[in-house]
Scaffold this motif. Structure first.
Motif, PDB file in Angstrom:
ATOM      1  N   LEU A 292       0.819  -1.207   0.000  1.00  0.00           N
ATOM      2  CA  LEU A 292       0.000   0.000   0.000  1.00  0.00           C
ATOM      3  C   LEU A 292       0.857   1.264   0.000  1.00  0.00           C
ATOM      4  CD1 LEU A 292      -2.784  -1.040   2.544  1.00  0.00           C
ATOM      5  CD2 LEU A 292      -2.918  -1.016   0.047  1.00  0.00           C
ATOM      6  N   TYR A 293       2.095   1.154   0.451  1.00  0.00           N
ATOM      7  CA  TYR A 293       2.976   2.309   0.528  1.00  0.00           C
ATOM      8  C   TYR A 293       3.727   2.543  -0.778  1.00  0.00           C
ATOM      9  CZ  TYR A 293       2.058   1.549   5.473  1.00  0.00           C
ATOM     10  OH  TYR A 293       1.434   1.368   6.685  1.00  0.00           O
ATOM     11  N   GLY A 294       3.667   1.596  -1.705  1.00  0.00           N
ATOM     12  CA  GLY A 294       4.350   1.733  -2.979  1.00  0.00           C
ATOM     13  C   GLY A 294       5.196   0.523  -3.304  1.00  0.00           C
ATOM     14  N   ASP A 295       5.945   0.632  -4.385  1.00  0.00           N
ATOM     15  CA  ASP A 295       6.842  -0.437  -4.822  1.00  0.00           C
ATOM     16  C   ASP A 295       8.236  -0.185  -4.263  1.00  0.00           C
ATOM     17  OD1 ASP A 295       4.856  -1.680  -6.488  1.00  0.00           O
ATOM     18  OD2 ASP A 295       5.172  -0.046  -7.917  1.00  0.00           O
ATOM     19  N   SER A 296       8.889  -1.249  -3.803  1.00  0.00           N
ATOM     20  CA  SER A 296      10.215  -1.099  -3.211  1.00  0.00           C
ATOM     21  C   SER A 296      11.093  -2.280  -3.585  1.00  0.00           C
ATOM     22  CB  SER A 296      10.126  -0.981  -1.691  1.00  0.00           C
ATOM     23  OG  SER A 296       9.563  -2.167  -1.133  1.00  0.00           O
ATOM     24  N   ILE A 297      12.402  -2.065  -3.447  1.00  0.00           N
ATOM     25  CA  ILE A 297      13.416  -3.082  -3.713  1.00  0.00           C
ATOM     26  C   ILE A 297      14.441  -3.017  -2.587  1.00  0.00           C
ATOM     27  CG2 ILE A 297      15.263  -3.801  -5.271  1.00  0.00           C
ATOM     28  CD1 ILE A 297      13.662  -2.665  -7.585  1.00  0.00           C
ATOM     29  N   TYR A 298      14.879  -4.185  -2.120  1.00  0.00           N
ATOM     30  CA  TYR A 298      15.923  -4.236  -1.095  1.00  0.00           C
ATOM     31  C   TYR A 298      17.285  -4.163  -1.773  1.00  0.00           C
ATOM     32  CZ  TYR A 298      12.714  -5.402   2.692  1.00  0.00           C
ATOM     33  OH  TYR A 298      11.723  -5.355   3.645  1.00  0.00           O
ATOM     34  N   VAL A 299      18.073  -3.156  -1.341  1.00  0.00           N
ATOM     35  CA  VAL A 299      19.422  -2.955  -1.859  1.00  0.00           C
ATOM     36  C   VAL A 299      20.410  -3.440  -0.807  1.00  0.00           C
ATOM     37  CG1 VAL A 299      21.088  -1.293  -2.759  1.00  0.00           C
ATOM     38  CG2 VAL A 299      18.640  -0.984  -3.212  1.00  0.00           C
ATOM     39  N   VAL A 300      21.354  -4.283  -1.206  1.00  0.00           N
ATOM     40  CA  VAL A 300      22.340  -4.835  -0.283  1.00  0.00           C
ATOM     41  C   VAL A 300      23.462  -3.816  -0.072  1.00  0.00           C
ATOM     42  CG1 VAL A 300      23.958  -6.719   0.124  1.00  0.00           C
ATOM     43  CG2 VAL A 300      21.782  -7.165  -1.034  1.00  0.00           C
ATOM     44  N   MET A 301      23.762  -3.536   1.222  1.00  0.00           N
ATOM     45  CA  MET A 301      24.797  -2.573   1.583  1.00  0.00           C
ATOM     46  C   MET A 301      25.804  -3.243   2.509  1.00  0.00           C
ATOM     47  SD  MET A 301      23.529   0.180   0.073  1.00  0.00           S
ATOM     48  CE  MET A 301      24.414   1.534   0.842  1.00  0.00           C
ATOM     49  N   PRO A 302      27.098  -2.892   2.429  1.00  0.00           N
ATOM     50  CA  PRO A 302      28.090  -3.457   3.359  1.00  0.00           C
ATOM     51  C   PRO A 302      27.946  -2.832   4.745  1.00  0.00           C
ATOM     52  CG  PRO A 302      29.127  -1.878   1.875  1.00  0.00           C
ATOM     53  CD  PRO A 302      27.717  -2.035   1.392  1.00  0.00           C
ATOM     54  N   GLU A 303      28.130  -3.647   5.793  1.00  0.00           N
ATOM     55  CA  GLU A 303      28.097  -3.167   7.181  1.00  0.00           C
ATOM     56  C   GLU A 303      29.154  -3.943   7.967  1.00  0.00           C
ATOM     57  OE1 GLU A 303      24.795  -2.183  10.607  1.00  0.00           O
ATOM     58  OE2 GLU A 303      24.666  -4.081   9.533  1.00  0.00           O
ATOM     59  N   GLY A 304      30.278  -3.278   8.222  1.00  0.00           N
ATOM     60  CA  GLY A 304      31.364  -3.958   8.901  1.00  0.00           C
ATOM     61  C   GLY A 304      31.865  -5.114   8.066  1.00  0.00           C
ATOM     62  N   GLU A 305      31.867  -6.282   8.674  1.00  0.00           N
ATOM     63  CA  GLU A 305      32.295  -7.487   7.968  1.00  0.00           C
ATOM     64  C   GLU A 305      31.123  -8.216   7.315  1.00  0.00           C
ATOM     65  OE1 GLU A 305      34.381  -9.935  10.668  1.00  0.00           O
ATOM     66  OE2 GLU A 305      36.056  -8.514  10.965  1.00  0.00           O
TER      67      GLU A 305
END
Length: 392
Positions: A292-305
């Protein structure tokens, strides 16, 4: 009595207090356990976002129409004397197909020709008498008029006689005979169909928003639901008006059918090719989450190791099979999640699982939803191809 009541109240208070303390202690321990618990990374599949070459187009539903196709009808009534064709015969122009009884017309022709001979003899006699000074010019003119009238009568009878012999108006394939020998037929009775299958037309419609993308001579491709038939053609006509009821524009294209795989009235899928577009961002449709909030995609980001995901809301465009265009929200070089999103939340830790591989992007027709869904007959599309080279 009062002493017993006091003791009961004290016991009740101890029991209630113990229950309250136990619940509070349990909630605190659960909260302490959950606060110190780190959930394991969620296994996901990922894909790198890369620009591709996109070939836009217009997809539509069409109907095959023969370039030359007619219902063969009886010109003159009578008894059928001969049917000189069978179903699916290939006939040539001028070939006799049907013969109607013409005895009466032949007799009338003989009488008309005899009358013509008499008038010609009388005309010659009148000219001879006039040359000798015995006849008048008026008698000659009358005799000549009678000759012309007799000739017209002969031509009229010949026309009626010719109407008894029915021939093919052009080369083609004749259909199932609808009359039998000995049957009495009336003028206008359809006795067969004749179709020229070497050249076919394809009639289809597109939304009015796509008129500007159409022009005469533009290439199209057609396919059927049976036998994997595919053919190429060119647009030969565009209706210069929009249907006010459906808001669609009628288009006709010519398609070569020398192999005979296409038949009049057949259902076709039509694609009008448009110029290619470079650097279009596309992703697998499995990567897109709609809510209901719209279309989204999960983007992978580095975090530490490790790795985490960031939920990016995107603007979608055209579709191409299992690919979809992303207009805004992500960029080339982003690593996106293509499966496993059902267990993800924003900033969740993930681990890449390469054991499951999705099919790579392939060239396929891409569709842009029509501006007016009510038409339900055509939509704009595009193709996703291999990623564009870095030099391009």
């Amino acid at each position: 009595m009062a002493k017993r009541l006091i003791i009961a109240v004290i016991l009740l208070g101890l029991i209630v207090g113990g229950i309250v303390w136990f619940n509070s202690f349990r909630a605190g321990m659960i909260a302490q356990f959950m606060a110190g618990r780190v959930p394991p990374p969620v296994p996901v599949t990922v894909q790198m976002v890369e620009p591709v070459t996109w070939t836009p187009g217009i997809d539509a539903i069409g109907t095959a129409v023969s370039a030359r196709g007619v219902d063969l009808a009886i010109e003159s009534g009578g008894l059928v004397r001969a049917v000189n064709f069978t179903s699916n015969d290939k006939v040539t122009e001028g070939q006799m197909l049907l013969q109607i009884d013409d005895d009466s017309e032949r007799a009338s022709l003989a009488a008309a020709e005899a009358a013509l001979g008499v008038t010609q003899t009388e005309s010659q006699r009148a000219e001879t008498l006039t040359e000798r000074g015995v006849g008048t010019a008026n008698s000659v003119e009358t005799a000549l008029a009678q000759v012309e009238s007799a000739r017209a009568q002969v031509a009229q009878v010949r026309t009626a006689l010719d109407a008894k012999t029915l021939t093919a108006p052009f080369d083609g394939v004749v259909g199932i005979p609808r009359v039998e020998r000995g049957q009495y037929v009336t003028p206008g009775t359809v006795y067969a169909t004749l179709q020229d299958l070497d050249q076919m037309y394809v009639d289809f419609t597109v939304p009015e928003q796509q008129i500007g993308a159409l022009d005469l001579g533009r290439a199209i491709s057609v396919s059927t639901e049976v036998a994997d038939f595919q053919a190429e053609g060119r647009i030969t006509g565009i209706e210069p008006q929009v249907d006010p009821r459906s808001r669609l524009v009628s288009v006709r294209a010519a398609v070569d059918n020398t192999n005979g795989g296409l038949f009049p009235g057949q259902f076709l899928r039509v694609r009008v090719a448009l110029p290619e577009e470079q650097g279009v961002i596309t992703v697998p449709q499995t990567a897109v989450i709609s809510s209901l909030y719209g279309d989204s995609i999960y983007v992978v980001m580095p975090e530490g190791e490790g790795l985490k995901v960031n939920q990016a809301f995107v603007t979608l465009g055209r579709r191409s099979g299992d690919r979809i265009e992303v207009v805004a929200g992500i960029a080339a070089g982003d690593q996106i999640v293509t499966s496993g999103q059902n267990r993800l939340s924003n900033a969740a830790s993930v681990v890449i699982d390469d054991t499951v591989q999705l099919s790579p992007a392939v060239t396929a027709p891409a569709a842009t939803p029509p501006a007016e869904p009510a038409s339900g007959e055509a939509d704009a599309t595009g193709d996703a191809a291999a990623p564009a080279a870095a030099s391009e």
